[in-house]
Write a protein that holds these residues in place. Structure first.
Motif, PDB file in Angstrom:
ATOM      1  N   THR A  13       0.849  -1.209   0.000  1.00  0.00           N
ATOM      2  CA  THR A  13       0.000   0.000   0.000  1.00  0.00           C
ATOM      3  C   THR A  13       0.877   1.249   0.000  1.00  0.00           C
ATOM      4  O   THR A  13       0.486   2.277  -0.552  1.00  0.00           O
ATOM      5  CB  THR A  13      -0.955   0.024   1.216  1.00  0.00           C
ATOM      6  OG1 THR A  13      -0.180  -0.075   2.414  1.00  0.00           O
ATOM      7  CG2 THR A  13      -1.975  -1.101   1.162  1.00  0.00           C
ATOM      8  N   GLN A  40      -1.076  -7.942   1.040  1.00  0.00           N
ATOM      9  CA  GLN A  40       0.070  -7.381   0.317  1.00  0.00           C
ATOM     10  C   GLN A  40       1.022  -8.519  -0.032  1.00  0.00           C
ATOM     11  O   GLN A  40       1.299  -9.376   0.807  1.00  0.00           O
ATOM     12  CB  GLN A  40       0.815  -6.364   1.157  1.00  0.00           C
ATOM     13  CG  GLN A  40      -0.017  -5.185   1.629  1.00  0.00           C
ATOM     14  CD  GLN A  40       0.801  -4.206   2.456  1.00  0.00           C
ATOM     15  OE1 GLN A  40       1.077  -3.106   2.041  1.00  0.00           O
ATOM     16  NE2 GLN A  40       1.177  -4.618   3.644  1.00  0.00           N
ATOM     17  N   GLY A  97       4.667  -6.611   1.265  1.00  0.00           N
ATOM     18  CA  GLY A  97       4.537  -5.650   2.361  1.00  0.00           C
ATOM     19  C   GLY A  97       5.925  -5.327   2.902  1.00  0.00           C
ATOM     20  O   GLY A  97       6.742  -6.220   3.105  1.00  0.00           O
ATOM     21  N   TRP A 116      -3.968  -3.349   6.669  1.00  0.00           N
ATOM     22  CA  TRP A 116      -2.782  -2.893   5.952  1.00  0.00           C
ATOM     23  C   TRP A 116      -3.184  -1.653   5.162  1.00  0.00           C
ATOM     24  O   TRP A 116      -3.952  -1.762   4.211  1.00  0.00           O
ATOM     25  CB  TRP A 116      -2.229  -3.978   5.014  1.00  0.00           C
ATOM     26  CG  TRP A 116      -2.338  -5.414   5.466  1.00  0.00           C
ATOM     27  CD1 TRP A 116      -2.863  -6.449   4.757  1.00  0.00           C
ATOM     28  CD2 TRP A 116      -1.872  -5.998   6.692  1.00  0.00           C
ATOM     29  NE1 TRP A 116      -2.769  -7.620   5.465  1.00  0.00           N
ATOM     30  CE2 TRP A 116      -2.165  -7.374   6.665  1.00  0.00           C
ATOM     31  CE3 TRP A 116      -1.233  -5.486   7.826  1.00  0.00           C
ATOM     32  CZ2 TRP A 116      -1.860  -8.256   7.705  1.00  0.00           C
ATOM     33  CZ3 TRP A 116      -0.929  -6.356   8.876  1.00  0.00           C
ATOM     34  CH2 TRP A 116      -1.232  -7.705   8.806  1.00  0.00           C
ATOM     35  N   PHE A 117      -2.712  -0.500   5.570  1.00  0.00           N
ATOM     36  CA  PHE A 117      -3.102   0.704   4.834  1.00  0.00           C
ATOM     37  C   PHE A 117      -2.024   1.789   4.894  1.00  0.00           C
ATOM     38  O   PHE A 117      -1.118   1.736   5.725  1.00  0.00           O
ATOM     39  CB  PHE A 117      -4.441   1.261   5.350  1.00  0.00           C
ATOM     40  CG  PHE A 117      -4.364   1.970   6.681  1.00  0.00           C
ATOM     41  CD1 PHE A 117      -4.490   1.283   7.868  1.00  0.00           C
ATOM     42  CD2 PHE A 117      -4.179   3.348   6.749  1.00  0.00           C
ATOM     43  CE1 PHE A 117      -4.437   1.928   9.099  1.00  0.00           C
ATOM     44  CE2 PHE A 117      -4.132   4.012   7.971  1.00  0.00           C
ATOM     45  CZ  PHE A 117      -4.256   3.293   9.152  1.00  0.00           C
ATOM     46  N   LYS A 128       4.672  -7.188  19.764  1.00  0.00           N
ATOM     47  CA  LYS A 128       4.365  -6.119  18.809  1.00  0.00           C
ATOM     48  C   LYS A 128       2.991  -6.364  18.180  1.00  0.00           C
ATOM     49  O   LYS A 128       2.708  -7.453  17.688  1.00  0.00           O
ATOM     50  CB  LYS A 128       5.456  -6.120  17.738  1.00  0.00           C
ATOM     51  CG  LYS A 128       5.286  -5.087  16.662  1.00  0.00           C
ATOM     52  CD  LYS A 128       6.594  -4.900  15.907  1.00  0.00           C
ATOM     53  CE  LYS A 128       6.412  -4.145  14.624  1.00  0.00           C
ATOM     54  NZ  LYS A 128       7.691  -3.793  13.987  1.00  0.00           N
ATOM     55  N   VAL A 154       4.757   0.744  11.937  1.00  0.00           N
ATOM     56  CA  VAL A 154       4.475   1.920  11.114  1.00  0.00           C
ATOM     57  C   VAL A 154       5.700   2.204  10.253  1.00  0.00           C
ATOM     58  O   VAL A 154       6.827   2.148  10.740  1.00  0.00           O
ATOM     59  CB  VAL A 154       4.173   3.140  12.030  1.00  0.00           C
ATOM     60  CG1 VAL A 154       3.978   4.393  11.206  1.00  0.00           C
ATOM     61  CG2 VAL A 154       2.955   2.873  12.902  1.00  0.00           C
ATOM     62  N   GLY A 206       2.540   4.318   6.407  1.00  0.00           N
ATOM     63  CA  GLY A 206       1.984   2.973   6.258  1.00  0.00           C
ATOM     64  C   GLY A 206       1.787   2.322   7.621  1.00  0.00           C
ATOM     65  O   GLY A 206       2.671   2.383   8.476  1.00  0.00           O
TER      66      GLY A 206
HETATM   67  C1  BTN Z   1       7.724  -2.277  10.688  1.00  0.00           C
HETATM   68  O1  BTN Z   1       7.397  -2.395  11.866  1.00  0.00           O
HETATM   69  O2  BTN Z   1       8.743  -2.822  10.246  1.00  0.00           O
HETATM   70  C2  BTN Z   1       6.865  -1.432   9.779  1.00  0.00           C
HETATM   71  C3  BTN Z   1       5.777  -2.253   9.141  1.00  0.00           C
HETATM   72  C4  BTN Z   1       4.845  -1.446   8.268  1.00  0.00           C
HETATM   73  C5  BTN Z   1       3.859  -2.329   7.525  1.00  0.00           C
HETATM   74  C6  BTN Z   1       2.820  -1.544   6.795  1.00  0.00           C
HETATM   75  S1  BTN Z   1       1.516  -2.555   6.166  1.00  0.00           S
HETATM   76  C7  BTN Z   1       0.898  -1.235   5.223  1.00  0.00           C
HETATM   77  C8  BTN Z   1       2.080  -0.464   4.690  1.00  0.00           C
HETATM   78  N1  BTN Z   1       2.519  -1.015   3.419  1.00  0.00           N
HETATM   79  C9  BTN Z   1       3.734  -1.563   3.489  1.00  0.00           C
HETATM   80  O3  BTN Z   1       4.326  -2.124   2.539  1.00  0.00           O
HETATM   81  N2  BTN Z   1       4.204  -1.467   4.727  1.00  0.00           N
HETATM   82  C10 BTN Z   1       3.292  -0.734   5.591  1.00  0.00           C
END
Ligand code: BTN
Length: 268
Positions: free
Chosen positions: A29, A52, A55, A72-73, A123, A127, A144
């Motif tokens: 996203t 995703q 992701g 997931w946004f 966790k 973000v 994200g």
């Molecule tokens: C982390 O803690 O490593 C960060 C994770 C972030 C995940 C979110 S899911 C929606 C958005 N799209 C992505 O590809 N990543 C963020």
């Protein structure tokens, strides 16, 4: 009513939700939001996917984003700010999610600097903010959010079991993901507007209140640099202040691990 119109309805009148894109499957996203941002999509544009395939997590990691379970946004932000301070945005994001989990689900959510949301030692949300920079200025940024909502223990990949949790595991309730989206988007929006109006100083007290680290012995690693100390606070610019044997040190980025108190004492 489909998800798209339901989400638009829930977020009616809000900045976050001014423009909503809902997908079944996306690579990420964040990537789609960056592409929309380059195409002049307005601040508050929301990109949501059920799944995703790529992701993204922090530090180049993958974010497990299987369908039907998580939220997931990404949201497009257009703050007038210097690129040097862009990392503050992910802290604002983590604060928004923690506030929503506390206010709407009564969970003792905490922010583990810089941008993890924890319940106890596990966790629940990550973000990832990405900035598109022109010169010194943030042209626009994408925030994200990956929130584990409906996961049971067995829904996490093996290496995350015992380290990750979800709204369902913590509350015992199968909260609808759309309801969680409305709650998180509203809290994110209000913390972001506070940040826009008053800068990092506007959100710092709330961040300190929900910090998982302040007062605790920690180790921060950033590349080959490793700093050990007690987390003393977060400064005006968002750096973690570490009280070390050699005095106070500010850390701008890194991975934080808790250090067991007895280990901390032994090493001092
Ligand atoms: C982390 O803690 O490593 C960060 C994770 C972030 C995940 C979110 S899911 C929606 C958005 N799209 C992505 O590809 N990543 C963020």
């Amino acid at each position: 009513m489909n998800d798209h119109s339901k989400i638009e309805d829930m977020l009616k009148g809000r900045l976050f939700g001014v423009n909503v894109h809902v997908f079944g499957t996306l690579a990420s996203t964040n990537d789609t939001a960056v592409a929309l941002g380059r195409d002049a999509a307005p601040e508050g544009t929301l990109v949501v996917a059920d799944r995703q395939t790529q992701g993204k997590g922090r530090l180049g990691r993958r974010w497990d984003s299987r369908p039907g379970l998580g939220l997931w946004f990404s949201v497009i932000l257009r703050p007038a700010m210097n690129a040097r301070h862009a990392s503050a945005l992910s802290m604002v994001g983590a604060l928004g999610v923690a506030s929503a989990l506390r206010g709407d689900y009564n969970l003792p959510a905490e922010v583990k600097w810089p941008n993890d949301v924890m319940v106890g030692q596990r966790k629940i949300c990550g973000v990832l903010s990405e900035g598109v920079i022109t010169g010194d200025a943030v042209d626009f940024a994408v925030l994200g959010v990956g929130l584990n909502v409906l996961h049971g223990e067995a829904d996490f990949p093996e290496d995350l079991r015992g380290k990750a949790t979800s709204v369902r595991l913590e509350t015992g309730k199968a909260v609808a993901r759309l309801e969680a989206l409305a709650s998180v988007a509203a809290a994110l929006e209000s913390r972001y507007l506070l940040f826009k109006a008053r800068g990092f100083a506007g959100v710092r007290p709330a961040l300190l209140e929900v910090s998982a680290l302040v007062g605790k012995p920690v180790v921060v690693t950033s590349g080959s640099v490793r700093v050990e100390g007690t987390a003393a606070g977060i400064d005006d610019e968002g750096a973690l202040v570490l009280r070390t044997a050699g005095g106070d040190r500010r850390v701008w980025a890194g991975e934080v691990e808790g250090l067991a108190l007895d280990e901390h004492r032994r090493r001092r």
